[in-house]
Design an enzyme around this catalytic site. Sequence first.
Site, PDB file in Angstrom:
ATOM      1  N   TYR A 115     -47.072  58.603   7.477  1.00  0.00           N
ATOM      2  CA  TYR A 115     -48.083  58.854   8.500  1.00  0.00           C
ATOM      3  C   TYR A 115     -48.809  60.142   8.141  1.00  0.00           C
ATOM      4  O   TYR A 115     -49.128  60.383   6.984  1.00  0.00           O
ATOM      5  CB  TYR A 115     -47.400  58.893   9.880  1.00  0.00           C
ATOM      6  CG  TYR A 115     -48.356  58.763  11.037  1.00  0.00           C
ATOM      7  CD1 TYR A 115     -49.317  57.754  11.074  1.00  0.00           C
ATOM      8  CD2 TYR A 115     -48.295  59.663  12.100  1.00  0.00           C
ATOM      9  CE1 TYR A 115     -50.198  57.639  12.128  1.00  0.00           C
ATOM     10  CE2 TYR A 115     -49.163  59.549  13.175  1.00  0.00           C
ATOM     11  CZ  TYR A 115     -50.116  58.540  13.172  1.00  0.00           C
ATOM     12  OH  TYR A 115     -50.986  58.441  14.224  1.00  0.00           O
ATOM     13  N   LYS A 170     -44.267  28.863  13.437  1.00  0.00           N
ATOM     14  CA  LYS A 170     -45.040  28.733  12.201  1.00  0.00           C
ATOM     15  C   LYS A 170     -44.865  29.976  11.336  1.00  0.00           C
ATOM     16  O   LYS A 170     -44.716  29.890  10.107  1.00  0.00           O
ATOM     17  CB  LYS A 170     -46.511  28.554  12.570  1.00  0.00           C
ATOM     18  CG  LYS A 170     -47.398  28.141  11.417  1.00  0.00           C
ATOM     19  CD  LYS A 170     -47.360  26.651  11.242  1.00  0.00           C
ATOM     20  CE  LYS A 170     -48.325  26.207  10.182  1.00  0.00           C
ATOM     21  NZ  LYS A 170     -48.820  24.852  10.397  1.00  0.00           N
ATOM     22  N   ASP A 213     -53.689  24.159  15.852  1.00  0.00           N
ATOM     23  CA  ASP A 213     -53.715  23.553  17.191  1.00  0.00           C
ATOM     24  C   ASP A 213     -54.981  23.891  17.963  1.00  0.00           C
ATOM     25  O   ASP A 213     -54.942  24.272  19.139  1.00  0.00           O
ATOM     26  CB  ASP A 213     -52.473  23.977  17.982  1.00  0.00           C
ATOM     27  CG  ASP A 213     -51.196  23.412  17.393  1.00  0.00           C
ATOM     28  OD1 ASP A 213     -51.278  22.495  16.565  1.00  0.00           O
ATOM     29  OD2 ASP A 213     -50.101  23.897  17.741  1.00  0.00           O
ATOM     30  N   ASP A 238     -53.718  21.646  10.673  1.00  0.00           N
ATOM     31  CA  ASP A 238     -53.660  20.311  11.270  1.00  0.00           C
ATOM     32  C   ASP A 238     -54.524  19.328  10.484  1.00  0.00           C
ATOM     33  O   ASP A 238     -54.230  18.135  10.433  1.00  0.00           O
ATOM     34  CB  ASP A 238     -54.118  20.351  12.723  1.00  0.00           C
ATOM     35  CG  ASP A 238     -53.279  21.306  13.556  1.00  0.00           C
ATOM     36  OD1 ASP A 238     -52.048  21.178  13.534  1.00  0.00           O
ATOM     37  OD2 ASP A 238     -53.848  22.207  14.199  1.00  0.00           O
ATOM     38  N   GLY A 272     -60.096  11.614  13.769  1.00  0.00           N
ATOM     39  CA  GLY A 272     -60.126  12.946  14.348  1.00  0.00           C
ATOM     40  C   GLY A 272     -60.019  13.975  13.255  1.00  0.00           C
ATOM     41  O   GLY A 272     -60.340  13.702  12.089  1.00  0.00           O
ATOM     42  N   ASN A 394     -46.092  18.880   7.346  1.00  0.00           N
ATOM     43  CA  ASN A 394     -46.946  19.963   6.853  1.00  0.00           C
ATOM     44  C   ASN A 394     -46.168  21.131   6.252  1.00  0.00           C
ATOM     45  O   ASN A 394     -46.721  21.910   5.469  1.00  0.00           O
ATOM     46  CB  ASN A 394     -47.813  20.506   7.993  1.00  0.00           C
ATOM     47  CG  ASN A 394     -48.829  19.506   8.485  1.00  0.00           C
ATOM     48  OD1 ASN A 394     -48.673  18.315   8.295  1.00  0.00           O
ATOM     49  ND2 ASN A 394     -49.872  19.983   9.123  1.00  0.00           N
TER      50      ASN A 394
END
Length: 474
Positions: A115, A170, A213, A238, A272, A394
Amino acid sequence: MNMKNTMGGKSIILRLELLREQIHFGQLITLITENGGDVIAIDVIQTGANWTVRDITVTALEQTQLDNIIARMKDLSGVRLVHVSDRTFLLHLGGKIEMKPKSPIQNRDDLSRVYTPDVARVCMAIHENEDNAYKLTIKRNTVAVVSDGSAVLGLGNIGPYAAMPVMEGKAMLFKQFGEVDAFPICLSTQSTDEIVATIKHLAPGFGGINLEDISSPRCFEIEARLREELDIPVFHDDQHGTAVVLYAGLINALKVVGKGINEAKVVVCGVGAAGIACSNILLAAGVKELIGVDREGALVRTNKYANPTWQAYAERTNPNLRSGSLHEIIEGADVFIGLSAGGLLKRADVERMAAQPVVFVMANPTPEIHPDEIEDIAGVIATGRSDFPNQINNVLCFPGIFRAALDCQASTINEEMKLAASAAIASVVTQQELNKLYIIPSVFNQEVVRRIREAVIHSAIQTGVARRIPREFR
């Protein structure tokens, strides 16, 4: 897509407050066993002079048995059901992921380097050359998993709060399978413009964006705009994850039935987001006759559709201008790909297909037809479920494809990279292993990510989208 639980039974934990003078513990055990449950653990949580709180872990074969046990407990005198939990809910307590520092801060010198004041030198190095962000920040290995909660699993529009457990999961899969650090981000807007603007503002901290999604047709515009306006990969899983794994499975399925992709007639049911992406990759792979079917029947370019994505789809498919319902169009087809709804396909439809038909029924949780109904007449069957052979999942795709994209600092994930990923997944199944019940590797096969990474990096380099060439590829 959904991964169905195939464990042999269900398990819950009942937290009960018991008044000793009104209830004997043996009565509880009797009630549980009489309703089909088994007690596998008992834990005392708290105790007093006249009462005790216990956790009782109960298993049963069916959820209805557990529901009956819970209902009976509520009616018992001297028992207060504090709450009911199960292993899934316990796994989610406090979320499923956390952030940890790579180096501990043990003294003032450590603090000054991570830092202030020494971090200023690193900041200025990036300020002078923004490419240094890939070397000196988490950007080089971090993906944002972004959703608006509008099309979650099979649950629909449940919003950003309810979508968060899926996005956390995920992120876990990214780390487990691809060693990619992913962070879930659920947005409290479903405005296309606001989603695009928000992701653009977040992008400096990430090496890639995984869209998840988001409902159709909004997902098309969101992805297209972000791909145009960002210099990091944007991947709507998707659509493209499904397409990559589906094509991997089809490569091997066609080998099993002895057919070439150039000659195969393919029918895609459900135009789709996933259906369009799957069609695109199949066209890129060499399919000549591909027909999309939706609720209005076969899409054909001589018709005019209110949905612009359907119109664009019709313009590049169905070369012989065939029209009609699914039951008419499927005659003579070599491949059926279902991305629609359960029960749409009948055994008689499959019987009208070409010999040794390849049938991918990927609607979840109920496939377009139950595999058992056509096992004797189909050449190869695949589904989206884990309780049947050949699951199109997937998880086989996105960890490896993002691992590759991050390692070569790809500016995008193009069609060539997706085709390379499909071929890599298919190659994991050896010629000796290949059969109608095994066309796609397990998600736990450790060879998958390695092969995808190698193939996709090669493709990124060849197509000019890799901004860094890893040492082993030089």
